[in-house]
Design a protein around this motif. Structure first.
Motif, PDB file in Angstrom:
ATOM      1  N   UNK A  72       0.851  -1.196   0.000  1.00  0.00           N
ATOM      2  CA  UNK A  72       0.000   0.000   0.000  1.00  0.00           C
ATOM      3  C   UNK A  72       0.884   1.243   0.000  1.00  0.00           C
ATOM      4  N   UNK A  73       0.574   2.179  -0.885  1.00  0.00           N
ATOM      5  CA  UNK A  73       1.271   3.466  -0.944  1.00  0.00           C
ATOM      6  C   UNK A  73       0.259   4.535  -0.534  1.00  0.00           C
ATOM      7  N   UNK A  74       0.546   5.230   0.560  1.00  0.00           N
ATOM      8  CA  UNK A  74      -0.429   6.188   1.109  1.00  0.00           C
ATOM      9  C   UNK A  74      -0.067   7.591   0.640  1.00  0.00           C
ATOM     10  N   UNK A  75      -1.017   8.284   0.007  1.00  0.00           N
ATOM     11  CA  UNK A  75      -0.787   9.641  -0.482  1.00  0.00           C
ATOM     12  C   UNK A  75      -0.914  10.702   0.592  1.00  0.00           C
ATOM     13  N   UNK A  76      -2.103  10.900   1.172  1.00  0.00           N
ATOM     14  CA  UNK A  76      -2.329  12.055   2.054  1.00  0.00           C
ATOM     15  C   UNK A  76      -1.904  11.834   3.512  1.00  0.00           C
ATOM     16  N   UNK A  77      -1.817  12.956   4.238  1.00  0.00           N
ATOM     17  CA  UNK A  77      -1.339  12.911   5.617  1.00  0.00           C
ATOM     18  C   UNK A  77      -2.388  12.427   6.618  1.00  0.00           C
ATOM     19  N   UNK A  78      -3.678  12.686   6.322  1.00  0.00           N
ATOM     20  CA  UNK A  78      -4.690  12.395   7.347  1.00  0.00           C
ATOM     21  C   UNK A  78      -4.735  10.906   7.712  1.00  0.00           C
ATOM     22  N   UNK A  79      -4.816   9.980   6.734  1.00  0.00           N
ATOM     23  CA  UNK A  79      -4.823   8.561   7.132  1.00  0.00           C
ATOM     24  C   UNK A  79      -3.539   8.136   7.847  1.00  0.00           C
ATOM     25  N   UNK A  80      -2.409   8.750   7.481  1.00  0.00           N
ATOM     26  CA  UNK A  80      -1.147   8.407   8.168  1.00  0.00           C
ATOM     27  C   UNK A  80      -1.233   8.815   9.635  1.00  0.00           C
ATOM     28  N   UNK A  81      -1.746  10.040   9.878  1.00  0.00           N
ATOM     29  CA  UNK A  81      -1.875  10.512  11.257  1.00  0.00           C
ATOM     30  C   UNK A  81      -2.877   9.675  12.041  1.00  0.00           C
ATOM     31  N   UNK A  82      -3.861   9.105  11.323  1.00  0.00           N
ATOM     32  CA  UNK A  82      -4.860   8.252  11.989  1.00  0.00           C
ATOM     33  C   UNK A  82      -4.347   6.833  12.214  1.00  0.00           C
ATOM     34  N   UNK A  83      -3.135   6.529  11.749  1.00  0.00           N
ATOM     35  CA  UNK A  83      -2.564   5.209  12.031  1.00  0.00           C
ATOM     36  C   UNK A  83      -2.841   4.166  10.962  1.00  0.00           C
ATOM     37  N   UNK A  84      -3.082   4.580   9.719  1.00  0.00           N
ATOM     38  CA  UNK A  84      -3.325   3.591   8.658  1.00  0.00           C
ATOM     39  C   UNK A  84      -2.125   2.654   8.492  1.00  0.00           C
ATOM     40  N   UNK A  85      -0.916   3.213   8.497  1.00  0.00           N
ATOM     41  CA  UNK A  85       0.265   2.348   8.312  1.00  0.00           C
ATOM     42  C   UNK A  85       0.378   1.359   9.464  1.00  0.00           C
ATOM     43  N   UNK A  86       0.112   1.808  10.678  1.00  0.00           N
ATOM     44  CA  UNK A  86       0.178   0.908  11.831  1.00  0.00           C
ATOM     45  C   UNK A  86      -0.798  -0.266  11.642  1.00  0.00           C
TER      46      UNK A  86
END
Ligand code: AMP
Ligand code: GLY
Length: 427
Positions: A72-86
Motif C-alpha cells: 500500500x502506498x499512502x498519499x495524504x497525511x490524514x490517514x497516516x496521522x490516523x494510524x493507517x500504516x500501523x
C-alpha cells in the motif's frame, strides 16, 4: 529485484498526487496490478478505483485484504496521522508511508519544532503557546512581519504570515477562538524567514535516504505571488535556485541530521519526508516537515525519474534502501494547476471539462474531477487538473503546458500565467 516486487499495489488518496503515483507505478517494469481508493475520474481511466474514503482506516485495511494487495502506498497525511500504516502493518501488509508516530512530524508543528531545536537543525526561532494572553504579550516584543501557526493539521491553511501587528493579533485571536478546532488549541509564533522557498522530497527508510529531484511550488493564488495561500498552483523541476553547492548544504545541514534525529527519537520512518526549506541569506532553514509526497511537487518530480518508482518505494518499505542509486532524466518538468475560479475560497462544482487530444509529452493529471449523471467529466474540487509537460528545456516545458491549459475547456477554469517565471527570468 523486479521478481520480488509486489504483484498488486493499492494507492490511497483522491488527488493529483495520487494520480501521478498511479501513473508512475503503472510504468514499472514489474507490471503489477495498481488499484486506488477512493481515486477520482482521471485515476479511474488508468486503474480500478474503490469507493473507500482516504480517512476510513478500517475500510482501507479491509479493502487491502479483500483485494489481496501486497503493498500500500499512502498519499495524504490524514490517514497516516490516523494510524493507517500501523493498522496495515498489524495485518501483515507492507506499506509506504510512516506510522502515526512519524506522521506526527506533519500533524504537530510543535513536535517538529522541538525536534529541530533539540538537534540544532536550522529553523526559525519560535514561541509555543496554549493561551491567548501570553501569545498576545509575546507579539508586543516580536513585531510584524511574524508567522502564526496552528499546531495541528489544517488542510494547509493553518499558517498566517502577518505583515502587520494587527494581522498577527487577529490571527492569534482567531486561532484560540477555535478557527481550526483542536488543531489551533496550541500555536507557534515564529520569526519570519526571508528568501526563496524550495521543496525537498526525501524517500526515507530508517537511517537510509534518497533525495528526489528538486522542485519549486507556487503557493499563492495570483500571478506574481499575490493573494491567499493555496495547496499549490504549479511547480517545476529541477529548481535551479538549489545549486549543487546549496544542495550539498541542504543534505549536510538539514536532510541527514533530520533523518538521524527522527531515528534517534525512536521513530522507524519509512515514507516520504517532504522538507519545506527557505533559502535565507544565512543558509537553508526548515519551514516545515510533511510526512508524504507534496502536491503538486509530485507531478513534476515523478515524471523525471528514470528509476522504477515501485522498486524505490518497495525498498524503502522493506529497509532495503542502503546503497540505492537514483537515476534522473535530464528533462525539465513544469506543472500548471487548473483550479476552479474562486479557489481557495468558494468555487463552483459540476462544470463540464473538455480535454482535447494533447502531445505525448503532456500529461493531464486529475485532482478534483468526477463524472456527472450523464457520464461527463466535471469539476469536483478547488484544484481540478494538473497539466504537466516534460521537455528538454524549461521554456519548452512551460510553452507546452500552457498550450494545453489554453486548449482545455471548462467555464470556471483559472490558472496562474507565471509558473516557472522566477527561473525563466533568471536566465
Ligand atoms: P506551511 O503550512 O507550514 O507549509 O506554511 C505555509 C507557507 O507559509 C510556507 O510555504 C511559507 O511560504 C510560509 N511560511 C511558513 N513559515 C514561515 C516562516 N517562518 N517565515 C516565512 N514564511 C513562512
Ligand atoms: N504543495 C505543498 C504541499 O503538498 O503541502
Amino acid at each position: 529485484m523486479v521478481n520480488s516486487l509486489p504483484s498488486s499495489v493499492l494507492v490511497v488518496g483522491a488527488g493529483g498526487r495520487e494520480h501521478a503515483l498511479v501513473r508512475a507505478l503503472l510504468a514499472s517494469p514489474a507490471k503489477s496490478r495498481v488499484i486506488c481508493a477512493p481515486g477520482n475520474a482521471g485515476i479511474a481511466n488508468d486503474a480500478p478505483c474503490f469507493p473507500v474514503a482516504a480517512d476510513d482506516v478500517a475500510g482501507l485495511v479491509a479493502l487491502a485484504k479483500a483485494e489481496n494487495v501486497g503493498f500500500v502506498v499512502v498519499g495524504p497525511e490524514v490517514p497516516l496521522a490516523l494510524g493507517l500504516a500501523d493498522q496495515l502493518l498489524a495485518a501483515g501488509i507492507p506499506v509506504y508511508g510512516p506510522k502515526a508516530d512519524g506522521a506526527r512530524l506533519e500533524a504537530s508543528k510543535i513536535f517538529t519544532k522541538e525536534i529541530l531545536l533539540k538537534y540544532r537543525i536550522p529553523t526559525a526561532a519560535a514561541g509555543i503557546f496554549d493561551a491567548e494572553v501570553p501569545a498576545l504579550a509575546y507579539l508586543k516584543t516580536h513585531p510584524a512581519p511574524i508567522v502564526i501557526k496552528a499546531d495541528g493539521l489544517a488542510a494547509g491553511k493553518g499558517v498566517t504570515v502577518a505583515q502587520t501587528d494587527a494581522e498577527a493579533a487577529a490571527a492569534v485571536q482567531e486561532m484560540f477562538a477555535g478557527k481550526f478546532g483542536a488543531s489551533s488549541s496550541k500555536i507557534l509564533i515564529e520569526d519570519c524567514l526571508v528568501g526563496e522557498e524550495t521543496s525537498i522530497l526525501v524517500v526515507v527508510s530508517g537511517r537510509d535516504y534518497v533525495i528526489l529531484p528538486t522542485s519549486q511550488d507556487h503557493k499563492r493564488i495570483g500571478d506574481g505571488d499575490t493573494g491567499p495561500n493555496t495547496g499549490g498552483m504549479g511547480t517545476y523541476s529541477p529548481a535551479e535556485v538549489v545549486t549543487p553547492e546549496i544542495l550539498r548544504r541542504i543534505e549536510n545541514e538539514i536532510v541527514r541530521p533530520s533523518v538521524n534525529a527522527i531515528a534517534d527519537e525512536g521513530i522507524d520512518f519509512r515514507g516520504t519526508l517532504f522538507i519545506g526549506i527557505m533559502l535565507t541569506v544565512d543558509g537553508p532553514s526548515v519551514i516545515e516537515y510533511n510526512a508524504r509526497f507534496g502536491d503538486p511537487e509530485t507531478q513534476v518530480v515523478l515524471p523525471r525519474l528514470a528509476s522504477d518508482l515501485l522498486d524505490l518505494l518497495w525498498r524503502a518499505a522493506n529497509q532495503k534502501l542502503a546503497g540505492y542509486e537514483l537515476k534522473v532524466k535530464s528533462d525539465y518538468a513544469l506543472c500548471v494547476v487548473i483550479a476552479a475560479q474562486g479557489y481557495p475560497e468558494s468555487y463552483p462544482k459540476g462544470d463540464v471539462i473538455t480535454i482535447p487530444s494533447l502531445p505525448d509529452n503532456v500529461a493531464v493529471i486529475h485532482a478534483g474531477t468526477a463524472r456527472n449523471a450523464t457520464g461527463e467529466l466535471v469539476t469536483n474540487g478547488g484544484r481540478v487538473l494538473g497539466v504537466t509537460a516534460l521537455a528538454p528545456s524549461l521554456p519548452q516545458a512551460a510553452a507546452d503546458a500552457y498550450a494545453a491549459c489554453d486548449a482545455i475547456q471548462c467555464p470556471s477554469k483559472y490558472y496562474r500565467r507565471d509558473i516557472g517565471a522566477r527561473q525563466l527570468n533568471r536566465r
